[in-house]
Design a protein around this motif. Structure first.
Motif, PDB file in Angstrom:
ATOM      1  N   ARG A 165       0.810  -1.214   0.000  1.00 18.45           N
ATOM      2  CA  ARG A 165       0.000   0.000   0.000  1.00 18.45           C
ATOM      3  C   ARG A 165       0.850   1.274   0.000  1.00 18.45           C
ATOM      4  O   ARG A 165       0.361   2.346  -0.355  1.00 18.45           O
ATOM      5  N   LEU A 200       0.801   4.346  -2.649  1.00 17.40           N
ATOM      6  CA  LEU A 200      -0.413   4.313  -3.458  1.00 17.40           C
ATOM      7  C   LEU A 200      -1.467   5.218  -2.838  1.00 17.40           C
ATOM      8  O   LEU A 200      -1.436   5.491  -1.634  1.00 17.40           O
ATOM      9  N   LEU A 233      -4.904   2.667  -5.137  1.00 13.22           N
ATOM     10  CA  LEU A 233      -4.870   1.922  -3.882  1.00 13.22           C
ATOM     11  C   LEU A 233      -6.064   0.978  -3.781  1.00 13.22           C
ATOM     12  O   LEU A 233      -5.920  -0.179  -3.381  1.00 13.22           O
ATOM     13  N   ASP A 260      -5.745  -2.974  -3.392  1.00 11.91           N
ATOM     14  CA  ASP A 260      -6.376  -3.684  -2.277  1.00 11.91           C
ATOM     15  C   ASP A 260      -7.241  -4.844  -2.772  1.00 11.91           C
ATOM     16  O   ASP A 260      -7.177  -5.955  -2.238  1.00 11.91           O
TER      17      ASP A 260
END
Length: 170
Positions: free
Chosen positions: A128, A131, A136, A140
Motif C-alpha cells: 500500500r 499508493l 490503492l 487492495d
C-alpha cells in the motif's frame, strides 16, 4: 511506489514536471510507434492522472498482456493468474529461491513488487505504500485475491514448483 527514472521528468498525461505527487512508471514499450499510446510508454504517470485518463485500461492491458505472453518466460515464472492480475516471480534456477515476487494489475499500469523473502509482510500491508485513491483501491482488491492463493512463502514455493515442473502440452 514512486519510481525515480533518470531523464524522464514529466507526466505525459498532464505535462506536469511535479514528480512529488505519487506516480508509477512503465518499463519498455507495449505499443508500436505511431499508436496514440506510444508516447506514454516508458514514462512516469501520476496516479491521480491515471485514475481519470480515458486510455488507462487499454494502456494498462497492453503492458499486462506483454507480461502474460509466453515470450516473457526469460523474465521469471508465471505462478498464477486471474482476469485482473498476474502473479510472477524470478529470476532463479529451479533449485534456488527467486529474487522477487510481483503482481501485475490488468487495469492499472503498475506492478506490486517485493523481494521473495519479504512477501508475507509485503502482501499483508506494505504494498500500500506510495499508493492512493483509485490505484490503492485496485491494489487492495487484487491483493485480497492474491493472498488467498499465496498467503506466505510456503504457498509461493508450491505454486512455483507446480509451474516449473508442469508437463508440457502436446
Amino acid at each position: 511506489m514512486a519510481i525515480i527514472m533518470e531523464g524522464l521528468t514529466s507526466c505525459p498525461i498532464c505535462g506536469s514536471t511535479d514528480l512529488s505527487k505519487p506516480y508509477t512508471a512503465t518499463s519498455g514499450v507495449a505499443f508500436p510507434e505511431g499508436d496514440e499510446l506510444w508516447p506514454y510508454c516508458d514514462a512516469p504517470l501520476h496516479l491521480e492522472c491515471l485514475a481519470h485518463w480515458p486510455n488507462r485500461e487499454r494502456f494498462s492491458r497492453g503492458y499486462f498482456d506483454l507480461w502474460r505472453d509466453e515470450s516473457m518466460r526469460g523474465h521469471g515464472v508465471l505462478l498464477a493468474e486471474a482476469p485482473r492480475w498476474l502473479l510472477r516471480c524470478g529470476p532463479a534456477t529451479p533449485e534456488a529461491e527467486p529474487y522477487y515476487v510481483e503482481v501485475r494489475i490488468a487495469d492499472w499500469p503498475m506492478r506490486l513488487y517485493s523481494r521473495w523473502a519479504q512477501w508475507p509482510d509485503y502482501s499483508a500491508q506494505q504494498y500500500r505504500q506510495g499508493l492512493m485513491g483509485e490505484a490503492l483501491e485496485a491494489a487492495d482488491e487484487v491483493m485480497s485475491e492474491v493472498r488467498k492463493i499465496a498467503p506466505d512463502l510456503e504457498f509461493l514455493r508450491a505454486l512455483r514448483q507446480r509451474m516449473l515442473f508442469k508437463p508440457a502440452l502436446p
